[in-house]
Design a protein around this motif. Structure first.
Motif, PDB file in Angstrom:
ATOM      1  N   PRO A  31    -113.571   7.788   0.702  1.00  0.00           N
ATOM      2  CA  PRO A  31    -113.241   7.878   2.130  1.00  0.00           C
ATOM      3  C   PRO A  31    -111.719   7.951   2.307  1.00  0.00           C
ATOM      4  CG  PRO A  31    -114.881   6.171   1.763  1.00  0.00           C
ATOM      5  CD  PRO A  31    -114.397   6.610   0.406  1.00  0.00           C
ATOM      6  N   THR A  58    -114.457   0.774   6.571  1.00  0.00           N
ATOM      7  CA  THR A  58    -113.147   1.284   6.155  1.00  0.00           C
ATOM      8  C   THR A  58    -112.027   0.286   6.405  1.00  0.00           C
ATOM      9  OG1 THR A  58    -113.865   3.554   6.583  1.00  0.00           O
ATOM     10  CG2 THR A  58    -111.495   3.176   6.454  1.00  0.00           C
ATOM     11  N   GLY A  91    -107.521   6.978   7.829  1.00  0.00           N
ATOM     12  CA  GLY A  91    -108.900   6.495   7.797  1.00  0.00           C
ATOM     13  C   GLY A  91    -109.624   6.700   9.105  1.00  0.00           C
TER      14      GLY A  91
END
Length: 183
Positions: A78, A126, A173
């Motif tokens: 990610p 995240t 992110g």
């Protein structure tokens, strides 16, 4: 072999390597740095055959892509955590960067980012993962300093880097929440 230009890499890698290059700076030969002579963060100790003094930014980016970005499979992680893992690989080596991530995710810490690590990172929150990863790196820096007091000259810079890294990781992110970085 011709070194590729920066614009041949993915936008994600270009962003990550720009962060690292800005933090690493140019040529340095600090007496307390165990890496010895460095340029753009590439050390003579790690790359004894490289001409460190005349290393170009383009060549440094090539090395970072080949030996750190791809080695940590950052292109499959990610977006926010990919930058954190890549930066850790540059500072501590790809295996240590991988072990830190695996430790946080509660996985076997073999130092190799494989499909289980990638899947667990993709499933994790995240913000939580970035925060935990950066905190774990801060603990690693403290241990480095405790082991070798000569390294204390670098501690404030290391912590400033982690602060800036956290901001960058959260920005990328959330800009691409759930996305991976690509090649």
């Amino acid at each position: 072999m011709q070194t590729p230009s920066l614009n041949t890499y993915s936008i994600a890698f270009q962003h990550a390597v720009a962060f690292v290059l800005a933090k690493e700076g140019g040529y340095v030969c600090h007496v307390d740095d165990p890496g010895g002579e460095t340029n753009f963060g590439i050390s003579k100790r790690a790359y004894p055959r490289e001409d460190i003094l005349n290393l170009t930014e383009q060549r440094a980016a090539f090395i970072y892509h080949r030996d750190y970005w791809r080695a940590t499979r950052s292109h499959e992680l990610p977006t926010g955590i990919a930058l954190a893992v890549f930066d850790a690989a540059v500072q501590h080596g790809p295996a240590t960067a991988a072990r830190l991530l695996q430790e946080i995710l509660g996985l076997v810490t073999d130092g190799i980012i494989g499909s289980k690590t990638i899947q667990a990172a993709r499933l994790a929150d995240t913000e939580w993962l970035i925060a935990r990863y950066v905190l774990r790196r801060a603990r690693l820096y403290a241990r480095i300093q405790a082991k070798d007091s000569a390294q204390s000259v670098f501690i404030e810079g290391w912590f400033n880097r982690l602060r800036d890294l956290t901001n960058e990781c959260w920005q990328v992110g959330y800009a691409g929440a759930g996305a991976t970085y690509g090649r």
